[in-house]
Design an enzyme around this catalytic site. Structure first.
Site, PDB file in Angstrom:
ATOM      1  N   ILE A 116      27.235   2.128 -26.139  1.00 56.93           N
ATOM      2  CA  ILE A 116      26.653   2.909 -28.067  1.00 56.93           C
ATOM      3  C   ILE A 116      25.693   3.694 -27.131  1.00 56.93           C
ATOM      4  O   ILE A 116      24.615   3.441 -26.461  1.00 56.93           O
ATOM      5  CB  ILE A 116      25.679   1.693 -28.424  1.00 56.93           C
ATOM      6  CG1 ILE A 116      27.045   0.353 -28.772  1.00 56.93           C
ATOM      7  CG2 ILE A 116      25.821   2.437 -29.612  1.00 56.93           C
ATOM      8  CD1 ILE A 116      28.285   0.686 -29.810  1.00 56.93           C
ATOM      9  N   LYS A 158      35.287  16.260 -37.316  1.00 64.29           N
ATOM     10  CA  LYS A 158      36.336  16.338 -38.489  1.00 64.29           C
ATOM     11  C   LYS A 158      36.782  17.234 -38.857  1.00 64.29           C
ATOM     12  O   LYS A 158      37.514  17.336 -39.793  1.00 64.29           O
ATOM     13  CB  LYS A 158      37.272  15.746 -37.033  1.00 64.29           C
ATOM     14  CG  LYS A 158      37.251  14.462 -37.757  1.00 64.29           C
ATOM     15  CD  LYS A 158      38.347  13.969 -37.460  1.00 64.29           C
ATOM     16  CE  LYS A 158      38.544  12.063 -38.042  1.00 64.29           C
ATOM     17  NZ  LYS A 158      39.693  11.645 -37.617  1.00 64.29           N
ATOM     18  N   LYS A 179      43.376  23.412 -35.381  1.00 58.98           N
ATOM     19  CA  LYS A 179      42.546  24.072 -36.402  1.00 58.98           C
ATOM     20  C   LYS A 179      41.464  25.445 -35.971  1.00 58.98           C
ATOM     21  O   LYS A 179      40.524  25.846 -36.377  1.00 58.98           O
ATOM     22  CB  LYS A 179      41.313  23.392 -37.586  1.00 58.98           C
ATOM     23  CG  LYS A 179      41.970  22.484 -38.722  1.00 58.98           C
ATOM     24  CD  LYS A 179      41.618  21.384 -39.634  1.00 58.98           C
ATOM     25  CE  LYS A 179      41.679  20.938 -40.040  1.00 58.98           C
ATOM     26  NZ  LYS A 179      43.204  20.146 -39.702  1.00 58.98           N
ATOM     27  N   LEU A 213      48.703  11.772 -38.455  1.00 55.80           N
ATOM     28  CA  LEU A 213      48.720  10.722 -40.108  1.00 55.80           C
ATOM     29  C   LEU A 213      48.201   9.098 -40.101  1.00 55.80           C
ATOM     30  O   LEU A 213      48.106   9.017 -38.522  1.00 55.80           O
ATOM     31  CB  LEU A 213      50.269   9.955 -40.535  1.00 55.80           C
ATOM     32  CG  LEU A 213      51.631  11.032 -40.569  1.00 55.80           C
ATOM     33  CD1 LEU A 213      53.043  10.408 -40.469  1.00 55.80           C
ATOM     34  CD2 LEU A 213      51.177  11.946 -41.826  1.00 55.80           C
ATOM     35  N   VAL A 247      45.218  13.246 -44.987  1.00 57.69           N
ATOM     36  CA  VAL A 247      45.114  12.737 -46.233  1.00 57.69           C
ATOM     37  C   VAL A 247      45.958  12.154 -46.369  1.00 57.69           C
ATOM     38  O   VAL A 247      46.155  11.418 -47.887  1.00 57.69           O
ATOM     39  CB  VAL A 247      46.245  13.945 -46.875  1.00 57.69           C
ATOM     40  CG1 VAL A 247      47.244  14.274 -45.571  1.00 57.69           C
ATOM     41  CG2 VAL A 247      46.048  14.820 -47.806  1.00 57.69           C
ATOM     42  N   THR A 289      45.753  20.439 -52.830  1.00 53.77           N
ATOM     43  CA  THR A 289      44.973  21.307 -52.692  1.00 53.77           C
ATOM     44  C   THR A 289      45.892  22.763 -53.363  1.00 53.77           C
ATOM     45  O   THR A 289      45.268  23.508 -54.324  1.00 53.77           O
ATOM     46  CB  THR A 289      44.713  21.857 -51.995  1.00 53.77           C
ATOM     47  OG1 THR A 289      45.320  21.935 -51.187  1.00 53.77           O
ATOM     48  CG2 THR A 289      43.170  21.053 -51.951  1.00 53.77           C
TER      49      THR A 289
END
Length: 612
Positions: A337, A365, A407, A446, A452, A469
């Site tokens: 940890i 993210k 991205k 996914l 999503v 959106t």
């Protein structure tokens, strides 16, 4: 009825049949033959004896006749023929003469009576089952080997799926159109699904093509979704072959089935060479990607697997899962940890375990959250990556694989910008280190946390609406196992400094994904509405996997590309790291976007290496 009672009953029935066939054939062939003369009588007894001997040899009395088929007919043929031939040989030896016509007719009667006695039971049972069970009319898509197996199984099955009754096939092979398979007609191609369902009152559809490509499955599903029938799919071909599932264990169509692309096949040899009996460290091991990487790495039997993460609950969960799943292996699972921002802790962990390979999956993210908290994105995605990478290089890790994102290409968000800076950092470190530093870039995953799909599912469970959106927004998608395989494969292919990119096929419209999820949930588009909420800060209508100047045309491995190295603004990255806490959020966001998009004028052509 016990086995002994059943065996005794069949022996008595078969004895009567064998003798009766001789007596009847005597009257049909030549009534003057005295059936009780010594040679013929002895031949008849040997016919009876040989029938039972060959029945035991061919295991006739062990057959479940309620499932009798062609195989049982062949067994009966072999037994009757062998018995008759044996009797003829004995008759010739005793009498020096054979009543060939007598035994030829006896053979025919023997076949009819033995076969009839067995198959009568199956016909009786099938008719009884049909009377007692109300079966749902079922359409099978695919009239090949798998579809035929499904139809045969449903016709004779007495399990949970015996309530399904196949009434028609659909197949795109025009040579099969207008033919009957197992008495079931092949009514046309995929374009006929809607009309066939309506005409034949179909309640269930089974897609029985295990090797079906994702794009073809998508087309079929869209046709099935035009009907009110429930749609199921056959398990994966490899699961059928390995025996994990049987042909009648249908499942619901999942959104993963409709991605429109086929998964990457791993080079098991090169991966095994880089992982087996080595020490592997995974950062972010409690997350969606990190935990799946850990599962798949465990299949290659590393010496030690260090699970590093910030959240104790998630790390504990993956540790317990792996220890249970791989309890018979020699793998030592170790948990740590730790916070990536703790440079000393990263150095200590690398020194203690000396890993051969590091998979860096830890990151922030969530795009909208990072827009509101850019300083957190810098700390975790940039500084955290730098700390882990420096510690790996300092302690001579062989390969360092960082997980990036699409991205990071022409980024419009803080999250994408910080991942782009992290890519720059490890590419620069590769120039000054013996460690091979690489990045792996892929699209949306996914089912991962914050993706999503879970959001859409929750909205559907609540009765809608499902919020999208923008109607034109598209994204690349892959499953968690696929993403993890790409990361592991990249580590095996790494030479240093590369950005690996998966050929992810065609991007998927988010609104189409929402529609498919609504239909897969058993609802109609009239039941669950789709609302457009508008684009959020930092979002783009479409994502890119490589900038134009980064693209290498050739694939280095099936469906895997390498991006070219672009400008690395290391001194500017250091400047942001040193001063980000003094900047306003809007100013910090602007500087991150400018730097990630190469909108800076470097003070010098030389860059300051991170390793110093």
């Amino acid at each position: 009825m016990t086995y002994r009672q059943r065996l005794s009953l069949f022996i008595i029935i078969d004895s009567c049949i064998a003798l009766t066939s001789i007596f009847i054939s005597r009257f049909l062939v030549d009534a003057t033959i005295d059936i009780f003369i010594k040679p013929v009588f002895i031949s008849s007894l040997f016919l009876l004896l040989s029938h039972h001997i060959f029945s035991l040899i061919f295991k006739l009395y062990k057959k479940a006749w309620e499932y009798a088929s062609i195989g049982e007919i062949i067994i009966i043929f072999n037994i009757v023929t062998s018995s008759i031939v044996t009797s003829l040989i004995i008759q010739q030896m005793i009498m020096q003469k054979t009543y060939f016509r007598l035994f030829a007719v006896a053979w025919l009667l023997h076949m009819i009576l033995i076969g009839g006695s067995r198959f009568t039971w199956r016909l009786y049972r099938d008719s009884l089952v049909r009377k007692n069970i109300i079966k749902k009319r079922t359409l099978i898509i695919g009239a090949g080997a798998a579809g035929t197996m499904v139809a045969r199984q449903l016709l004779k099955s007495n399990d949970n799926y015996s309530h399904l009754h196949p009434v028609a096939f659909i197949d795109d092979n025009v040579k099969k159109h207008h033919l009957d398979i197992l008495g079931i007609p092949v009514l046309g191609g995929v374009e006929k699904i809607e009309s066939v369902v309506s005409k034949y009152s179909i309640e269930n559809i089974i897609i029985a093509i295990p090797s079906l490509h994702k794009k073809e499955l998508n087309i079929i599903f869209q046709e099935c979704s035009k009907t009110n029938a429930s749609t199921k799919i056959l398990p994966m071909l490899e699961d059928l072959i390995t025996g994990k599932v049987s042909v009648n264990q249908f499942r619901d169509v999942q959104v993963e089935d409709l991605l429109g692309r086929d998964p990457v096949v791993m080079d098991m040899g090169s991966i095994s060479e880089s992982i087996t009996n080595n020490v592997v460290l995974v950062t972010g091991a409690g997350g969606s990607i990190g935990s799946e990487i850990s599962r798949q790495i465990s299949n290659f039997n590393p010496k030690q697997l260090i699970l590093l993460g910030h959240g104790e609950n998630s790390i504990y969960s993956i540790e317990m899962e792996l220890k249970n799943s791989f309890k018979d292996s020699s793998i030592e699972f170790i948990t740590e940890i730790a916070d990536l921002q703790d440079e000393k802790k990263m150095m200590s962990i690398m020194e203690q375990y000396s890993p051969d390979v590091v998979y860096h999956a830890a990151a922030h993210k969530h795009v909208p959250l990072m827009e509101r908290n850019p300083e957190a994105a810098i700390k975790n995605n940039v500084i955290g990556t730098m700390n882990v990478a420096k510690a790996a290089s300092w302690h001579c890790v062989k390969t360092f694989v960082m997980i990036s994102t699409d991205k990071a290409v022409n980024p419009t968000s803080v999250m994408g910008s910080t991942k782009k800076l992290a890519e720059m950092i490890i590419q620069d470190m590769d120039k000054n280190s013996d460690t091979k530093f690489v990045a792996v870039r892929f699209g949306n995953v996914l089912g991962s946390r914050g993706s999503v799909i879970p959001l859409f599912k929750k909205q559907i469970e609540n009765g809608g609406p499902v919020t999208v959106t923008h109607p034109d927004m598209v994204r690349y998608f892959m499953t968690i196992p696929e993403a993890s395989r790409l990361v592991i494969q990249a580590g095996a292919l790494a030479k240093g400094g590369e950005i690996f990119v998966l050929d992810m096929g065609d991007p998927v419209k988010i609104v189409d994904l929402a529609r498919n999820l609504i239909l897969l949930s058993g609802n109609s588009l009239e039941d669950i509405e789709i609302e457009f909420s508008g684009m959020r800060p930092g979002e783009k209508l479409f994502e890119e996997l490589l900038k134009e100047e980064e693209i290498h045309e050739e694939q280095i491995y099936p469906k895997i590309y390498i991006g070219k190295t672009t400008d690395l603004h290391i001194s500017e990255i250091h400047e942001i790291i040193d001063n980000f806490s003094d900047l306003e959020k809007d100013d910090l966001r602007e500087r991150l976007l400018n730097l990630a998009n190469n909108k800076v004028i470097s003070q010098t052509n030389a860059t300051t290496p991170i390793l110093n």
